[in-house]
Structure formats: C-alpha cells, structure tokens
Write an enzyme that holds these catalytic residues in place. Structure first.
Site, short mmCIF file in Angstrom:
data_model
loop_
_atom_site.label_atom_id
_atom_site.label_comp_id
_atom_site.label_asym_id
_atom_site.label_seq_id
_atom_site.Cartn_x
_atom_site.Cartn_y
_atom_site.Cartn_z
N LYS A 100 -14.12 -0.89 3.91
CA LYS A 100 -12.96 -1.72 3.56
C LYS A 100 -13.16 -3.18 3.99
O LYS A 100 -12.98 -4.11 3.20
CB LYS A 100 -11.71 -1.13 4.22
CG LYS A 100 -10.47 -1.97 4.10
CD LYS A 100 -9.97 -2.07 2.69
CE LYS A 100 -8.93 -3.15 2.57
NZ LYS A 100 -8.27 -3.19 1.29
N LEU A 131 -15.77 -15.40 -8.46
CA LEU A 131 -16.64 -16.55 -8.26
C LEU A 131 -15.93 -17.78 -8.84
O LEU A 131 -16.52 -18.57 -9.56
CB LEU A 131 -17.98 -16.29 -8.96
CG LEU A 131 -19.19 -17.06 -8.44
CD1 LEU A 131 -19.44 -16.79 -6.95
CD2 LEU A 131 -20.44 -16.69 -9.22
N ASN A 139 -13.77 -6.55 1.42
CA ASN A 139 -12.93 -7.76 1.41
C ASN A 139 -13.73 -8.98 1.86
O ASN A 139 -13.57 -10.07 1.31
CB ASN A 139 -11.70 -7.57 2.29
CG ASN A 139 -10.57 -6.90 1.53
OD1 ASN A 139 -10.74 -6.51 0.38
ND2 ASN A 139 -9.42 -6.74 2.16
N VAL A 181 0.83 -1.21 0.00
CA VAL A 181 0.00 0.00 0.00
C VAL A 181 0.87 1.25 0.00
O VAL A 181 0.70 2.14 -0.84
CB VAL A 181 -0.95 0.00 1.23
CG1 VAL A 181 -1.66 1.34 1.38
CG2 VAL A 181 -1.96 -1.13 1.09
N CYS A 209 -4.60 -10.33 3.13
CA CYS A 209 -5.80 -9.50 3.36
C CYS A 209 -7.05 -10.30 3.70
O CYS A 209 -7.57 -10.18 4.81
CB CYS A 209 -6.04 -8.63 2.13
SG CYS A 209 -4.60 -7.63 1.74
N GLY A 269 -6.01 -16.85 -0.20
CA GLY A 269 -4.87 -16.65 0.70
C GLY A 269 -4.49 -15.18 0.67
O GLY A 269 -5.31 -14.33 0.34
C1 UGA Z 1 -7.51 -8.15 -1.96
C2 UGA Z 1 -8.63 -7.31 -2.61
O1 UGA Z 1 -9.00 -7.87 -3.87
C3 UGA Z 1 -8.19 -5.85 -2.82
O2 UGA Z 1 -9.27 -5.09 -3.32
C4 UGA Z 1 -7.73 -5.29 -1.47
O3 UGA Z 1 -7.24 -3.96 -1.60
C5 UGA Z 1 -6.62 -6.16 -0.91
O4 UGA Z 1 -7.10 -7.51 -0.75
C6 UGA Z 1 -6.24 -5.59 0.45
O5 UGA Z 1 -7.07 -5.57 1.35
O6 UGA Z 1 -5.13 -5.03 0.56
P1 UGA Z 1 -5.28 -9.35 -2.89
O7 UGA Z 1 -5.26 -10.03 -1.55
O8 UGA Z 1 -4.04 -8.70 -3.39
O9 UGA Z 1 -6.42 -8.19 -2.90
O10 UGA Z 1 -5.68 -10.43 -4.00
P2 UGA Z 1 -7.02 -10.95 -4.69
O11 UGA Z 1 -6.88 -10.81 -6.14
O12 UGA Z 1 -8.21 -10.34 -4.08
O13 UGA Z 1 -6.97 -12.51 -4.34
C7 UGA Z 1 -7.08 -12.98 -3.00
C8 UGA Z 1 -7.13 -14.51 -2.96
O14 UGA Z 1 -8.39 -14.97 -3.45
C9 UGA Z 1 -6.08 -15.21 -3.83
O15 UGA Z 1 -5.55 -16.30 -3.09
C10 UGA Z 1 -6.84 -15.71 -5.04
O16 UGA Z 1 -6.28 -16.85 -5.63
C11 UGA Z 1 -8.19 -16.01 -4.40
N1 UGA Z 1 -9.32 -16.00 -5.34
C12 UGA Z 1 -9.66 -14.86 -5.98
C13 UGA Z 1 -10.05 -17.17 -5.55
O17 UGA Z 1 -9.76 -18.23 -4.96
N2 UGA Z 1 -11.14 -17.13 -6.38
C14 UGA Z 1 -11.50 -16.00 -7.03
O18 UGA Z 1 -12.52 -16.04 -7.77
C15 UGA Z 1 -10.75 -14.83 -6.83
#
Ligand code: UGA
Length: 431
Positions: free
Chosen positions: A205, A251, A209, A11, A261, A258
């Site tokens: 926020k 979805l 999430n 961030v 966040c 993981g």
């Molecule tokens: C997440 C949020 O998407 C951001 O908007 C937020 O700013 C950030 O947390 C934070 O609070 O700082 P991030 O953790 O970087 O971002 O990554 P994501 O793309 O959200 O993915 C999170 C996890 O969910 C990953 O392990 C990903 O593989 C998993 N995921 C995502 C799934 O298993 N299925 C999905 O459909 C989407």
C-alpha cells in the site's frame, strides 16, 4: 455473508455499500450519533459520485445497518474490516490511536465462531501484528480469530468503480482460513488476486502510493526544467509516457499532489524507512518537489499578477470530490492571503469545507463567472469538467485584466493568446 465495516469515511462507507450491493449484510460501525443518523437517512456525508444512490438502495433493501454498538455487529459477523483514519502526527508518523482502540473494541466483542479481522486502513508495516496482540489480549477465552491486511486502492471521485473493478485485490495473511474467507467475499469483484504475507501487504500500500507520488513529483521536476528552457512539459511528458514501461498516467505536472493519502503516506514511509536505518533521500525529494510545485506557483502569481484582487476556480484537491485536505489550493490561498490578496473562490463541491478553514476571510462565488468578474487575475487549481469548455470570451469581457494562472494546464496556450489572455500554465511557454 454478514460482515462489519468499522469507520464510514471513503474506505469504510464505499466498501460497505459495495459489499451490501453484492448481497451481503453489512454492519457499519461509527461513534458519532449525529453522523450515524444522517447515514441511516441515506446521506453519505461525503460527496462521491454514485454513492448516495447506492447507499439509499441498500438501506432500503435492509442490507446496510448503521450502529455504534460493537456488541450488535461483531458477534454477527464472519469478517470485520476496519477503515478508520491514520492521520499524520506532527512528526509525520501514522497515528495508530484509532486503529488500536478499534481493535480492542472488536476483540472484546468477538463471538463464538471464527472471525477474520481485516485491516483496510493504511498502516505502517508491523501494525497488523500489533492488532493481533491487542485482540489476543482482550478477546473472550472461547473466541477464535485471524488477522489479515487488505489494503484499499480506491481513489476519491471514482471510488465506486475502483472498488467494483480494482486492478488487484491484495490479501495479506498467515492464515489459510482467513485468506479463503476473504477470497470468497471478493468473488464477484474483478481484478487480479495477490495473496501475500501480512508485512508485504502493508508495504504494498505505501509503496504504491509513494510510487504514484514519485511519478507526479518527477513530472513537476521536469516542468521546472521545461519552464526555463522553452520546452513544453505536455509535449515532453506525452513523448515520455508513450514508452509503455513508463506510461502517461499520473505523469501530469501541476501544483502538486494533495489529499488525505499521498502527502501523509509519503511522510509515513520516510519515517518507517528512517527508523530502520534506510536512507530515504529519494522520497524526501518527492515531498520537497511537491512543496516547491506549490510555492513556485504562488511566487509566479505574486510576481506577475497585475493586482491583488483575484478569482479562484477549484478548491478540492482533485475534481469530483469535496475533499480539501492538503489541497494545493488551500496552501496557496493561505500564502496569498498573508500577502494581502483578496480572494473570491468557486468550487462545485468544495466550498462548504473551505469555509471551515477560511470562514469570511475569502468570498465564495455562486458560479465560475462570478468568481472571475472584475478580478485582476484568475487562478485555476482543480480541473473540474465544467471549466474545460467554459465561455472564456465571456470570462475575459468581465475581468479587470485578462490574466489566467492555470495550475492544471487546462487550456492551449495558443488559443488563450488568440482570446487575448495573458496565460500562465505549468511547464509551458507563458504568453
Ligand atoms: C490515492 C491513490 O490514487 C489511490 O489508489 C489510493 O487508494 C488512495 O490515494 C488512498 O490511499 O486512499 P486519491 O488521493 O483519492 O487516491 O487521489 P489521486 O487521484 O491519486 O490524486 C492525488 C493527488 O495527485 C491529487 O491532488 C491530484 O490532483 C494529483 N495528481 C494526480 C497530479 O498532480 N498529477 C497526476 O498526474 C495525478
């Protein structure tokens, strides 16, 4: 404008580079001199596409100044943003030690002019009022300030685009002067402006999430049912996601979410709600399903892999990052190691971080082919682009037995069957 970012994680550093690139002078405060030296030399420390270039460009232009001195940065700044960590305590609450310690340092160094202190860290509702109390208590008598909550929505792996072009910019404050200054700073950035109260900004926020985590756990729950019925979760979720009220984004079923966040923010919101007497059953189920997505996948490997010498593709919690915090791969490898498996892993960016967890308890391969060679089974945890069209024929020829356990549904089961693999994927007919 001249501003300060406290903290240089995802961030802090990404925001600092973006605001500097828009022409502002940006101080970045850190406390580790070694890391500050690396940053000053243009090394972002974390892996994030495009960040190194932006960092170097803005250092060269003199718009990014790294320092450990609050005395140097704070009095020079109109806006001070904080982006320090709020890791989970053992009981799941957000640990505010760093946030409040930083507030004290900022307060003691406030200059003679009006300053906005804007919190970008993910903090439980009520924290910004605590920050205000700290600032009031320690500030020099003549200093004037207001607090604001500007939560950040960037994703690792696409952080620059998310910061230059966010869906929305949330500004939470009681003060018109603070809101106006923050609106001015964000002028060149795209996205809807949403001006709200402090508490609303803080909850937006966590709610965002937790909603995204809920969608993922819902997808995983449906995948558990698909697996037992012969339905195909990808077909099902395509069919569901086409409803514009639902949407297909976030979805996707797999081995669970993981990262630094979702796991921590879901737990923190459960804690906040519970402490206020709100029944948090729904989010507890989201967390529970996420754990089941991981243990189920481990059990399938344990019951179906023909041997214990396995290759692993992907360690990072998602593609385009080297971050392995709360990564399903790490949790599942731990389970397998305890069960006597031998693991050879490959990840384009995440191997150095993984070595700090497992050391030489696992082997590290130079490329995906080496990871698969002579293995009884190959496990896929992260959907890196380089795996999508890899030569699977070649992979099959070198494996001891052609078993793939795909935690991210990267391939078509029918194609894998034709190639001669025994292919297990999530929520689909396994062949
Ligand atoms: C997440 C949020 O998407 C951001 O908007 C937020 O700013 C950030 O947390 C934070 O609070 O700082 P991030 O953790 O970087 O971002 O990554 P994501 O793309 O959200 O993915 C999170 C996890 O969910 C990953 O392990 C990903 O593989 C998993 N995921 C995502 C799934 O298993 N299925 C999905 O459909 C989407």
């Amino acid at each position: 404008m001249t501003i300060t970012l406290v903290g240089h994680g995802y961030v802090g550093l990404v925001s600092a580079c973006v605001f500097a690139d828009l022409g502002n002078t940006v101080y970045v405060i850190g406390r580790n001199e070694d890391k500050l030296l690396r940053l000053k030399s243009g090394d972002p420390i974390i892996y994030e596409p495009g960040l190194e270039e932006l960092l170097k460009k803005n250092i060269a232009a003199g718009r990014l100044i790294f320092t450990s001195s609050y005395k140097e940065a704070i009095p020079a700044s109109e806006i001070v943003m904080t982006g320090v960590g709020t890791p989970p305590t053992p009981t799941g609450e957000a640990d505010l030690t760093s946030v409040l310690a930083v507030a004290e340092q900022i307060g003691q160094n406030l200059g003679n002019h009006f300053t906005v202190i804007s919190c970008k860290s993910t903090v439980p509702v009520g924290t910004n009022r605590k920050i205000k109390e700290v600032l009031d208590r320690v500030k020099p008598a003549h200093a004037t300030f207001e607090v604001a909550s500007c939560p950040e929505f960037l994703r690792e792996g696409s952080a620059l685009n998310d910061t230059f072009r966010p869906d929305r910019i949330i500004i939470g404050s009681d003060s018109k002067e603070a809101i106006d200054l923050l609106l001015k700073l964000h002028e060149p950035i795209e996205g809807e402006r949403v001006v709200v109260g402090l508490e609303s900004a803080e909850i937006i926020k966590y709610a965002s999430n937790s909603m995204l985590a809920t969608k993922i756990s819902f997808a995983n729950l449906i995948s558990f049912i698909c697996e037992k019925t012969g339905a195909d979760v990808e077909e099902v979720l395509d069919g569901v996601g086409l409803d514009k009220r639902i949407g297909r984004m976030f979805l996707y079923s797999g081995t669970g979410y993981g990262g630094s966040c979702f796991p921590k923010d879901v737990l923190a919101l459960i804690n906040t709600g519970t402490s206020m007497g709100v029944d948090m059953t729904m989010l507890k189920a989201v967390d529970d399903i996420n754990k089941k997505a991981q243990t189920n996948f481990a059990s399938i490997i344990q019951s179906s892999a023909p041997g214990k010498n396995i290759g692993v593709w992907g360690l990072a919690f998602k593609p385009n990052t080297d971050d392995i915090r709360f990564a399903p791969a790490i949790n599942i490898i731990k389970i397998l190691l305890e069960d006597g498996y031998t693991v050879t892993a490959y990840d384009p960016e995440g191997m150095d971080n993984t070595a700090t967890v497992f050391g030489d308890r696992i082997r590290y391969a130079a490329n995906p082919f080496e990871a698969a060679e002579n293995k009884d089974a190959l496990i896929i945890f992260t959907e890196w682009n380089e795996f999508k069209q890899i030569d699977l024929k070649k992979i099959k020829e070198t494996m001891s037995s052609p078993f793939i356990f795909d935690g991210r549904n990267m391939y078509e089961p029918e194609t894998m069957k034709q190639l001669g693999f025994t292919y297990y994927s999530i929520g689909r007919k396994n062949i």
